[in-house]
Design a protein around this motif. Structure first.
Motif, PDB file in Angstrom:
ATOM      1  N   HIS A  29       0.895  -1.252  -0.195  1.00 58.72           N
ATOM      2  CA  HIS A  29      -0.112  -0.074   0.029  1.00 58.72           C
ATOM      3  C   HIS A  29       0.845   1.320   0.043  1.00 58.72           C
ATOM      4  O   HIS A  29       0.516   2.118  -0.665  1.00 58.72           O
ATOM      5  N   CYS A  37      -0.981   0.331   5.743  1.00 61.11           N
ATOM      6  CA  CYS A  37      -2.256  -0.649   5.332  1.00 61.11           C
ATOM      7  C   CYS A  37      -3.543  -0.014   5.205  1.00 61.11           C
ATOM      8  O   CYS A  37      -3.828   0.566   6.474  1.00 61.11           O
ATOM      9  N   GLY A  38      -4.134  -0.310   4.111  1.00 59.36           N
ATOM     10  CA  GLY A  38      -5.603   0.317   4.224  1.00 59.36           C
ATOM     11  C   GLY A  38      -6.531  -0.621   4.936  1.00 59.36           C
ATOM     12  O   GLY A  38      -7.682  -0.053   5.255  1.00 59.36           O
ATOM     13  N   TYR A  39      -6.341  -1.568   5.351  1.00 65.37           N
ATOM     14  CA  TYR A  39      -7.276  -2.659   5.976  1.00 65.37           C
ATOM     15  C   TYR A  39      -7.052  -2.181   7.618  1.00 65.37           C
ATOM     16  O   TYR A  39      -6.027  -2.072   8.081  1.00 65.37           O
ATOM     17  N   HIS A  40      -8.282  -2.443   8.508  1.00 65.73           N
ATOM     18  CA  HIS A  40      -8.335  -2.431   9.983  1.00 65.73           C
ATOM     19  C   HIS A  40      -7.784  -3.761  10.481  1.00 65.73           C
ATOM     20  O   HIS A  40      -7.002  -3.687  11.587  1.00 65.73           O
ATOM     21  N   ARG A  53      -4.574  -0.804  10.119  1.00 64.97           N
ATOM     22  CA  ARG A  53      -4.751   0.702  10.451  1.00 64.97           C
ATOM     23  C   ARG A  53      -5.768   0.663  11.865  1.00 64.97           C
ATOM     24  O   ARG A  53      -6.514  -0.037  11.745  1.00 64.97           O
ATOM     25  N   GLU A  57      -9.065   5.617  12.558  1.00 65.98           N
ATOM     26  CA  GLU A  57      -8.818   6.244  11.397  1.00 65.98           C
ATOM     27  C   GLU A  57      -9.586   5.570  10.361  1.00 65.98           C
ATOM     28  O   GLU A  57      -9.812   4.378  10.126  1.00 65.98           O
ATOM     29  N   GLY A  59     -10.009   4.034   6.846  1.00 63.39           N
ATOM     30  CA  GLY A  59      -9.633   3.004   6.152  1.00 63.39           C
ATOM     31  C   GLY A  59      -9.172   3.541   4.590  1.00 63.39           C
ATOM     32  O   GLY A  59      -9.558   4.493   4.145  1.00 63.39           O
ATOM     33  N   HIS A  61      -9.734   1.061   1.604  1.00 57.80           N
ATOM     34  CA  HIS A  61      -9.968  -0.200   1.436  1.00 57.80           C
ATOM     35  C   HIS A  61     -11.116  -0.380   0.208  1.00 57.80           C
ATOM     36  O   HIS A  61     -11.440  -1.508  -0.333  1.00 57.80           O
ATOM     37  N   ASN A  66     -15.212   4.282   2.601  1.00 59.63           N
ATOM     38  CA  ASN A  66     -13.965   4.112   3.613  1.00 59.63           C
ATOM     39  C   ASN A  66     -14.322   5.144   4.835  1.00 59.63           C
ATOM     40  O   ASN A  66     -13.870   4.536   6.073  1.00 59.63           O
ATOM     41  N   ILE A  70     -15.181  -0.355   8.464  1.00 61.62           N
ATOM     42  CA  ILE A  70     -14.042  -1.211   8.943  1.00 61.62           C
ATOM     43  C   ILE A  70     -13.641  -2.197   7.865  1.00 61.62           C
ATOM     44  O   ILE A  70     -14.606  -2.953   7.222  1.00 61.62           O
ATOM     45  N   GLY A  71     -12.510  -2.114   7.620  1.00 60.88           N
ATOM     46  CA  GLY A  71     -11.840  -3.151   6.349  1.00 60.88           C
ATOM     47  C   GLY A  71     -11.294  -4.270   6.975  1.00 60.88           C
ATOM     48  O   GLY A  71     -10.413  -4.260   7.691  1.00 60.88           O
TER      49      GLY A  71
END
Length: 107
Positions: A29, A37-40, A53, A57, A59, A61, A66, A70-71
């Motif tokens: 990413h 990282c775009g995912y949680h 993440r 914050e 995301g 994703h 977003n 939650i990703g």
């Protein structure tokens, strides 16, 4: 705190048995110019749930979703021939079920 009304599940689009961690996804990413990282959450092949993440914050994703989601991403998603497939291990399925139930309780 962000208003959460969606939990979005993704896969890494990687091959069966290909080990991937949050550190790998963060590197991928960042190569795209993202902060991290775009995912949680990321669910590894052995069912380990890794934090990506922070939930506080937004995301990176799912474009258009977003802000309020939650990703969650599980490792896998491609068959050996490169075609999409449900490659989740029994451990990943159990962890995904657990994580989604906990997140639904909280949000």
């Amino acid at each position: 705190m962000r208003k959460i009304n969606e939990i979005i599940v993704h896969c890494t689009a990687t091959f069966p048995e290909q080990q991937v961690t949050v550190a790998d996804i963060t590197r991928w990413h960042r190569e795209k110019g993202w902060a991290t990282c775009g995912y949680h959450y990321v669910i590894c092949l052995d069912g380990t749930i890794q934090n990506g993440r922070p939930i506080e914050e937004m995301g990176a994703h799912c474009k258009g979703h977003n802000t309020n989601s939650i990703g969650v991403c599980y490792v896998g998603g491609l068959a050996a021939d490169g075609k999409p497939a449900d490659t989740r291990t029994p451990e990943q399925k159990a962890s995904l079920h657990y994580l989604l139930a906990e997140l639904k309780k909280s949000y």
